[in-house]
Design an enzyme around this catalytic site. Structure first.
Site, PDB file in Angstrom:
ATOM      1  N   HIS A   1      11.131 -34.710   9.057  1.00 56.09           N
ATOM      2  CA  HIS A   1      11.388 -36.122   9.361  1.00 56.09           C
ATOM      3  C   HIS A   1      11.379 -37.031   8.136  1.00 56.09           C
ATOM      4  O   HIS A   1      11.547 -38.245   8.294  1.00 56.09           O
ATOM      5  CB  HIS A   1      10.423 -36.633  10.424  1.00 56.09           C
ATOM      6  CG  HIS A   1       8.976 -36.548  10.039  1.00 56.09           C
ATOM      7  ND1 HIS A   1       8.216 -35.425  10.294  1.00 56.09           N
ATOM      8  CD2 HIS A   1       8.150 -37.422   9.444  1.00 56.09           C
ATOM      9  CE1 HIS A   1       6.981 -35.632   9.860  1.00 56.09           C
ATOM     10  NE2 HIS A   1       6.915 -36.824   9.338  1.00 56.09           N
TER      11      HIS A   1
ATOM     12  N   ASP B   1       4.774 -38.168  13.974  1.00 50.92           N
ATOM     13  CA  ASP B   1       5.213 -39.054  12.898  1.00 50.92           C
ATOM     14  C   ASP B   1       6.684 -39.448  12.969  1.00 50.92           C
ATOM     15  O   ASP B   1       7.052 -40.500  12.450  1.00 50.92           O
ATOM     16  CB  ASP B   1       4.906 -38.413  11.533  1.00 50.92           C
ATOM     17  CG  ASP B   1       4.978 -39.410  10.377  1.00 50.92           C
ATOM     18  OD1 ASP B   1       4.765 -40.609  10.622  1.00 50.92           O
ATOM     19  OD2 ASP B   1       5.233 -38.991   9.236  1.00 50.92           O
TER      20      ASP B   1
ATOM     21  N   ASP C   1       3.532 -33.397   5.505  1.00 50.70           N
ATOM     22  CA  ASP C   1       4.967 -33.636   5.374  1.00 50.70           C
ATOM     23  C   ASP C   1       5.621 -32.523   4.569  1.00 50.70           C
ATOM     24  O   ASP C   1       5.195 -32.225   3.447  1.00 50.70           O
ATOM     25  CB  ASP C   1       5.226 -34.969   4.671  1.00 50.70           C
ATOM     26  CG  ASP C   1       4.936 -36.148   5.575  1.00 50.70           C
ATOM     27  OD1 ASP C   1       5.492 -36.176   6.684  1.00 50.70           O
ATOM     28  OD2 ASP C   1       4.160 -37.030   5.173  1.00 50.70           O
TER      29      ASP C   1
ATOM     30  N   HIS D   1      -1.671 -33.784   8.777  1.00 51.16           N
ATOM     31  CA  HIS D   1      -0.238 -34.011   8.923  1.00 51.16           C
ATOM     32  C   HIS D   1       0.403 -33.755   7.566  1.00 51.16           C
ATOM     33  O   HIS D   1       0.239 -34.547   6.642  1.00 51.16           O
ATOM     34  CB  HIS D   1       0.025 -35.440   9.384  1.00 51.16           C
ATOM     35  CG  HIS D   1       1.493 -35.751   9.444  1.00 51.16           C
ATOM     36  ND1 HIS D   1       2.305 -35.226  10.401  1.00 51.16           N
ATOM     37  CD2 HIS D   1       2.283 -36.501   8.646  1.00 51.16           C
ATOM     38  CE1 HIS D   1       3.550 -35.648  10.202  1.00 51.16           C
ATOM     39  NE2 HIS D   1       3.556 -36.421   9.140  1.00 51.16           N
TER      40      HIS D   1
END
Lengths: 988, 988
Positions: free
Chosen positions: B417, B174, B52, B50
């Site tokens: 996000h 997320d 970001d 994941h």
């Protein structure tokens, strides 16, 4: 784990031929080196990982990368990823050092992967540097085990990689100071050079200022220029330049070279490297510098290092177009060394060693000379068993080398510079001990197999199982407790007969019969209260039965013990007095102790040498309780010894003395307090005095860490000089508050004068020499003329902030650890001391092994079925020769190391060259048909060795090739003082 | 960095054909899936990372792995090592999500590496999941940008990987709550399913208990079952099972499977996995479960994960021989989804959304709806410019799509996000803003190139450079300050004419001429003191010149400004009163404000709708100052809104009001205190009231964090209901203290009722509706009947312990950040409100773009050389149609998205289907020769789309294929309410 699972371990260590399994390409070795550009500053980038063979985690935790919460480190991934990274770019180079890890990894690889790795080795892309099982400690190790651990790695590398895998360069980049014998041994292994990471900061500064970071180290006063070793001190231990660490554990900026993205930083990164290179070059002698790129457990994700180094090299060299004189490339320590060798210049020399090591003011790493004294002894004990097991395996032709490997491997691991050094975490110390213990369990099986062959006469069945009693030092041997009959077989591993008094803890009286069947003198000595209260002792034995064993050279005697009936139970009377003057005296020595328990004189009666003692006993230093935030606040810890004050306090104001006089021994038991005592014993006919000290648990309920010494204050006029050995071999002169090679600033008058004692320390004046032999490595000093102090035990409450992050408290042992040990005191004329201390020290580290066995048989029955005495030797070998190694390699092949263990000029008789016949040793095995002399590491025929030649600033040449011994025409071997020679022999 | 360096960025985004660059093997797609063993519990192991797209570090820092001291993360190494790891074992699978990173990496790869990656994609070993530029936030994003960011990734994947690279599965694991429109958009992109990581803990518990973790989500009230999306909630966000993390950032025990080494742990590890699998299966409906193996920035050293997973899979499955029913294998979300689809069962449905999200009691993640309001506006502002730049590029046939890519890319990044959400660190927020700024700089170049073509008549030279004045919201436009003559060109991006009052900050008076040359009404309104004291404002402009622009649809007008001479300087009189009653009134609306500055009524004169206000203005909540150690101590922070008490306090007890009446606008300037004010403006002919609020710097010198709301307390009988939009599209009904799908326990009466407001919130009763339109995403609620509150700005002193580790203090802005924004208030009948708020909202987010240019020319000269007005449209398009995207792909190819932006049943006229002709829009460009309808993401001809069919528990089928629109025979396009249709058109 059941021991049988260990059998798989030895898959690898079987080949004994010197043929390389893969044909070496021309790609390895010096000739394949990039020697840079003579007009530029050439920066040899050396990608490396420093993989501690245990420290904060156990070796297997490090290998697998478990318990990363303690320390992030996983060697399996390092090797996985390095091989991948090498595969991606043929320019890349990597060195690997610790074979204990590499071997674990190799075991798990496919043939395809192994072949790929062999290719890289043959192409010089992967180079084994040092190539020992570990990077051994230099202060707490014995030469026997240094040689073994290097040989273990070297054998693996030779078998798997052939000549391209042979290490030629020492890489002692982390050990905390450097012994001269380490250098000597590496030279004897055929190494061309040695890199060191840690030298005293004052030494470093001086050398850097004078561009003498690299030198020819004359590592022996006995062995001449074959022992010279080119030695280089690295820039900053083994770390990359500040700000240029690209490991995934670092946070330095990577090379961000896509100008389209934010944070493009190529110019800054290039300048940082160029500046660091120039800064380094200012302290070095040539236009070549070595830049280690790696650190502890680096390269777990090798791509991160290599990807950035690829870019760095590219952009730094591109900068030459703008006038930069820096030229950089992937290299290895070998290639860097070769570039220096080709530089055609001369080098300064050094003859002393690199002890003690201080990394900053008040930061003298002299505590670890003593830290974890129990582990330090257990390591010696294990070596004793290992060497004897090899001998027994060889003489019995049991061919169980694979089983012995478990102990060999464990010993290889424990030589690590955070193992026997005592600088590991407690849990890891336990793991080391467990490894040795499991190794000994395996060795016992070999010993049993061997005695199953050696003991029975003709077709007799094997005797009952032989077992060790490893805690007889606390008078405990539970399997024989209350038994009516048992045997004790003592194997003498030396090539000379020995006379040894032996103590057996007993609950009753026994008749002891020697191999002739004669009952021999045995006396019961009471077990002391100090022993009885040692935590963990469960024995009910109240006495030690003492008797004298006259053991044959390289052989055994069996003694049969039969319990006495009550009526027989007439022991010779042992006289015991309390707190009265106690004079111990035999044919050779008198020891005078006053009624207050103070040692006052030791007199060598035959030499009329009298040493008087103004005081003797236990003292303690208060460990400095600092937070390490500044050198002033340096704490005393596992590494560093830093006393709060420079004066040691006595552990007690008074002492009690119990004087025990038997026929075979006279003992003064001197109790200082409830955690410190000594037994001074003088055995019948002995030429030395034995001091058994017992320390612990050191009380710390006053929140004060304590470092306990034993001190002997004599009237010897030692004139600031004292003498300590290096790794049990050559002895170096120490001068208080002085360093031979730089102008020494004294900041720690006590700690800065401590040196490692691996086997002995002495002081002397014109006629007298007072020598203390130790049973393990310890630290010691002579802080005043006539005084010798040896640190015995340490219990500290602060960490010294050097990584271990635990105080050396050993609190896992309940109330603290009790340690017991032995010193031998030799009082003799200076000119004749060596004859005593050399022989005694050799017998101390390689003492007879006692194995017990229960039996129901009478002597008559037992002796009808079993040999009670046996010696491999029929010839008498000279006293100055030691059988260092006897290892059966294959059914007909043996590795033998023999050594002359006297130095030049220390004894009128024994300091001369000597010649022996190898056949004498192997007579019981067969006739030697072939002999090949090898390098000390056992991995290369000596005839094939070619070392680089170095020229010193006074125009001496190392002429390494001149020193090769000619090939043997027969089996006679000449040994010069301190020479070790290694042979592979084939027996018909 | 000079902008030209950005030109390299767009290398990739050029291909427009749908042909796959490599022939897909049969190895990708559902048919290649391992569907497990129907008799066992099948555990689909999904290796994932994941990544970001900015958070604690900037995207480029994350990409390169710099500043690892902040967070250890380096995506370049992740992709490097994953590809290597996939290469080593064909069983391994990996998914990758964030194309912003993948694209960066792809740019740096060799052709050989690219081909290898393509092979893996074609073999299904590497699967792109979601495949947007980022994993976008769902609460603070606008649908225009969600579509764009997904399209940007989809286009890259289509061009580089063809059909095997087409994402089919949403992976919003997320984002902090889930909007219904996100689901709808993904469905329209042709996705087969969606995985979510974070849902309210009460929701999760309910679903887990009832085995309804997976469902058919009906994501639209307008679009029918083509918008249904199978939705699965993961076990534990996206993390591996406890204790089974094998990333190099984890410390769980690896699989240590060499029984020869210490710490062998295979049985324990296998049981841990089996137990975790059974525990998970207890909450899920089938004998398949998905086990994500990865987390934030995992797989930087992919070997560690995969090596251990290889072993885990092997040993877990071996355990079947001992009766284990657990069967595990490498899989992907697609294959897991396909296994569920093949399970032949029915699924429950859901029609509401997943807001708000609470991860624990008191932990409502409703603060980020408002956090960093300046960034949230800047993102909208940038989108406005982006869409207009695309239009200008298309209509001018400039073919500068590559230059626009810089802004497209930045917008793609900022949808992340932790970007527009406001939950990044301050430094990263700056980086996002910088990216948008650089993107806008590039866009301005395109805009200039376009106007260089669009403005000049015939062969006239290009006019002077056009520039933006991006801070006119604080009455500053330095380039025109004191100028005697300049032009202002306004581009209207909507397909309808707009009437807009425009304000130009000036230091003098000007005559404003419209395109016909007529001077038009312009009035000088004084710049308020509140504006003048905004930190950073350097303009000396004391007035705003206000004039009305009547702009053509999809076209521009140019207004020429000529400074007045002193004698001309006769402005119409503006009447100003202080602290007196202030009635703003135009043809449609009357706003009544009393002499104390209190808003009392807004009356819709035409509809006779009167809403009275018991109060209106600014209030503040005290942010909870907790240490987060327990839910009770949850602090209010960047993510979480947690007020100390449930009552907001007024920011002041009194206020001042200045009433300004001009002909074109009437304004009440209401000052609450020195950091809070509002200007209520009613423009001539306007149907809504504009409220410009200014908040900040929020004072925190009392050490109290403050969260500022604006509140409208009306007399509307709203009966606990309020309505908020999802991403600017469909509106959902909210009911105070209620959740539609579970029995809601109220712990946070304020925060738990907050919902995202992306464009509007309303309350209503039978006859009246009060709607507030916002210029950016904000959080809001109706906590009492008749009341609407919207959070505007937050300044907090505690971190909420959700990772960002910074208080949302924005203290980098000197004394704190001043934020200004606009609300439009619509007071209307419920039945006719949509006509106002739909159109106003569309005009608000896609308002005309003003570009200025200096000129020396008189109107006569200027108008002779340059067009002063132009429209792409000659036809009038229906009011309910919006041109969402117009993007020139190649010389003849255009991507067009048109949409019906009214919902069903909200307007008598405009809620009906509508038909338009695409040719109308492209008339100025040429004749459409070919039209291909695409999925919403623009990456697949709609005719080729086949979605999986799902059956609900009430036996409805998603019948996905039934909903495909037929291929166009001509260019007329029918749009149903809320439908977006996407076309690639070719123009002759």
């Amino acid at each position: 784990m059941h021991v049988s699972t260990y059998c798989g371990w030895i898959l690898i260590i079987v080949t004994i031929s010197f043929a390389s399994p893969t044909k070496p390409s021309t790609g390895c070795g010096y000739t394949a080196c990039n020697l840079g550009d003579p007009t530029k500053l050439n920066v040899h980038i050396v990608s490396h990982t420093h993989d501690d063979v245990g420290w904060l985690k156990t070796i297997d935790q490090y290998y697998y990368g478990s318990r990363n919460n303690i320390q992030h480190a996983g060697v399996q991934y390092i090797l996985d990823s390095v091989i991948r990274a090498l595969d991606e770019n043929a320019d890349r180079r990597f060195i690997y050092v610790e074979i204990a890890f590499f071997w674990r990894w190799w075991n798990e690889q496919t043939d395809a992967m192994r072949n790929k790795v062999r290719e890289f080795v043959n192409d010089g892309r992967l180079e084994f540097i040092s190539g020992g099982w570990c990077m051994n400690d230099e202060a707490a190790t014995h030469y026997n085990s240094i040689i073994d651990q290097h040989s273990l790695g070297a054998e693996f590398l030779r078998d798997q990689f052939g000549e391209c895998g042979r290490p030629k360069i020492g890489w002692q980049v982390d050990p905390f100071g450097h012994s001269r014998d380490q250098g000597s041994l590496l030279a004897q292994m055929g190494f061309d050079g040695l890199f060191q990471g840690r030298v005293d900061y004052q030494d470093w500064q001086t050398r850097n200022r004078t561009k003498t970071m690299e030198m020819v180290w004359k590592t022996s006063t006995n062995l001449g220029n074959q022992s010279w070793l080119f030695t280089a001190i690295l820039r900053d231990e083994y770390s990359p330049p500040d700000g240029l660490c690209f490991d995934d554990s670092c946070s330095d900026p990577p090379i961000m070279d896509d100008p389209r993205l934010h944070d493009y930083n190529v110019p800054e990164r290039v300048q940082a490297f160029i500046q660091a290179s120039r800064d380094q070059a200012a302290g070095y002698a040539t236009n070549h510098i070595i830049s280690p790129m790696g650190a502890d457990f680096h390269y777990e994700n090798a791509n991160e290092w290599f990807k950035n180094l690829d870019k760095l090299i590219k952009y730094v060299n591109l900068e030459q177009a703008n006038g930069s004189n820096v030229n950089t490339f992937y290299s290895t320590p070998s290639c860097y060394l070769y570039a220096l060798n080709k530089a055609g210049r001369t080098w300064t020399t050094k003859t002393d060693d690199f002890f003690p090591y201080a990394d900053r003011p008040h930061g003298f790493w002299t505590g670890y000379f003593t830290s974890r004294p129990a582990l330090k002894l257990y390591e010696r004990h294990s070596n004793n068993i290992l060497q004897i097991t090899r001998q027994l395996n060889a003489f019995s032709n049991s061919q169980l080398r694979d089983s012995i490997f478990v102990l060999s491997e464990a010993m290889g691991v424990v030589q690590h510079h955070d193992a026997v050094s005592g600088t590991e975490k407690q849990e890891v110390a336990f793991d080391y001990a467990q490894r040795l213990s499991v190794g000994i369990d395996n060795a016992i099986r070999v010993i049993n197999k061997a005695f199953d062959k050696l003991l029975p006469k003709d077709t007799q069945p094997a005797p009952g199982p032989q077992f060790l009693c490893q805690v007889t030092n606390i008078s405990e041997c539970l399997p024989i407790q209350d038994q009516t009959r048992f045997t004790l077989t003592l194997w003498n591993p030396t090539v000379h007969p020995v006379l040894q008094h032996y103590r057996v803890p007993v609950t009753r009286s026994y008749t002891v019969r020697d191999p002739t069947g004669q009952p021999i003198l045995s006396e019961l000595i009471p077990v002391s209260n100090a022993t009885k209260k040692i935590p963990g002792r469960t024995s009910t034995a109240g006495n030690q039965l003492i008797f004298r064993a006259n053991l044959p050279a390289l052989g055994f005697n069996t003694y049969l013990f039969e319990a006495k009936t009550t009526e027989e139970n007439q022991e010779p009377k042992v006289k015991i007095t309390q707190n009265a003057e106690c004079i111990l005296e035999n044919q050779n020595i008198r020891v005078e102790i006053d009624a207050q328990g103070n040692l006052q004189h030791i007199v060598n009666l035959r030499k009329s040498v009298d040493v008087s003692f103004s005081s003797q006993g236990f003292y303690w230093y208060q460990g400095f309780a600092g937070n390490n935030s500044h050198p002033e606040f340096q704490a005393s810890g596992a590494y560093v010894f830093r006393p709060l004050t420079q004066t040691a306090e006595p552990v007690s104001q008074t002492r009690t003395v119990t004087c025990i006089k038997a026929l075979s021994v006279q003992i003064a038991v001197i109790i200082f307090n409830d955690w410190a005592s000594q037994e001074i014993s003088l055995y019948d006919e002995a030429q030395h005095v034995e001091v058994e000290w017992t320390i612990g648990p050191i009380p710390v309920n006053d929140n004060i860490g304590k470092e306990i010494i034993i001190r002997y204050d004599t009237d010897i006029q030692s004139q600031a000089k004292y003498y300590t050995d290096a790794n049990g071999r050559e002895v170096l002169e120490r001068i208080r508050d002085y360093r031979p090679t730089w102008n020494y600033t004294i900041l720690e008058p006590v700690s800065g004068n401590y040196y490692p004692i691996n086997s002995r320390i002495w002081i002397k004046d014109q006629n007298r020499q007072f020598t203390v032999l130790t049973d393990r490595s310890e630290g010691g000093a002579s802080l005043h003329d006539g005084s010798v102090e040896i640190m015995l035990h340490r219990r500290l409450l602060y960490d010294d902030d050097l990584g271990v992050s635990e105080a050396l408290n050993e609190s896992a042992f309940g109330e603290g650890l009790v340690v017991r040990g032995r010193h031998s005191l030799v009082v003799d004329a200076s000119a004749t001391s060596a004859r005593i201390h050399r022989v005694s020290a050799q017998n101390m580290y390689m003492h007879p092994l006692a194995v017990y066995s229960l039996t129901q048989q009478t002597f008559a029955n037992y002796s009808a079925a079993y040999r009670l005495t046996w010696s491999a030797l029929t010839d008498v070998l000279p006293l100055n020769v030691h059988l260092l190694t006897l290892d059966q390699l294959g059914s007909k092949d043996y590795l033998i190391r023999v050594e002359h263990y006297f130095e030049m000029n220390e004894d009128d008789t024994y300091s001369h060259p000597v010649t022996i016949d190898l056949q004498s040793i192997l007579k019981s095995i067969g006739t030697i048909t072939n002999t090949v002399e090898l390098t000390l590491g056992g991995n290369l025929p000596l005839a094939e060795l070619q070392r680089l030649n170095w020229v010193t600033s006074d125009k001496e040449s190392s002429h390494a090739t001149d020193h090769k011994e000619p090939s043997l025409n027969d089996t006679s071997v000449r040994l010069t003082p301190m020479q070790i020679r290694t042979f592979q022999v084939t027996v018909a």
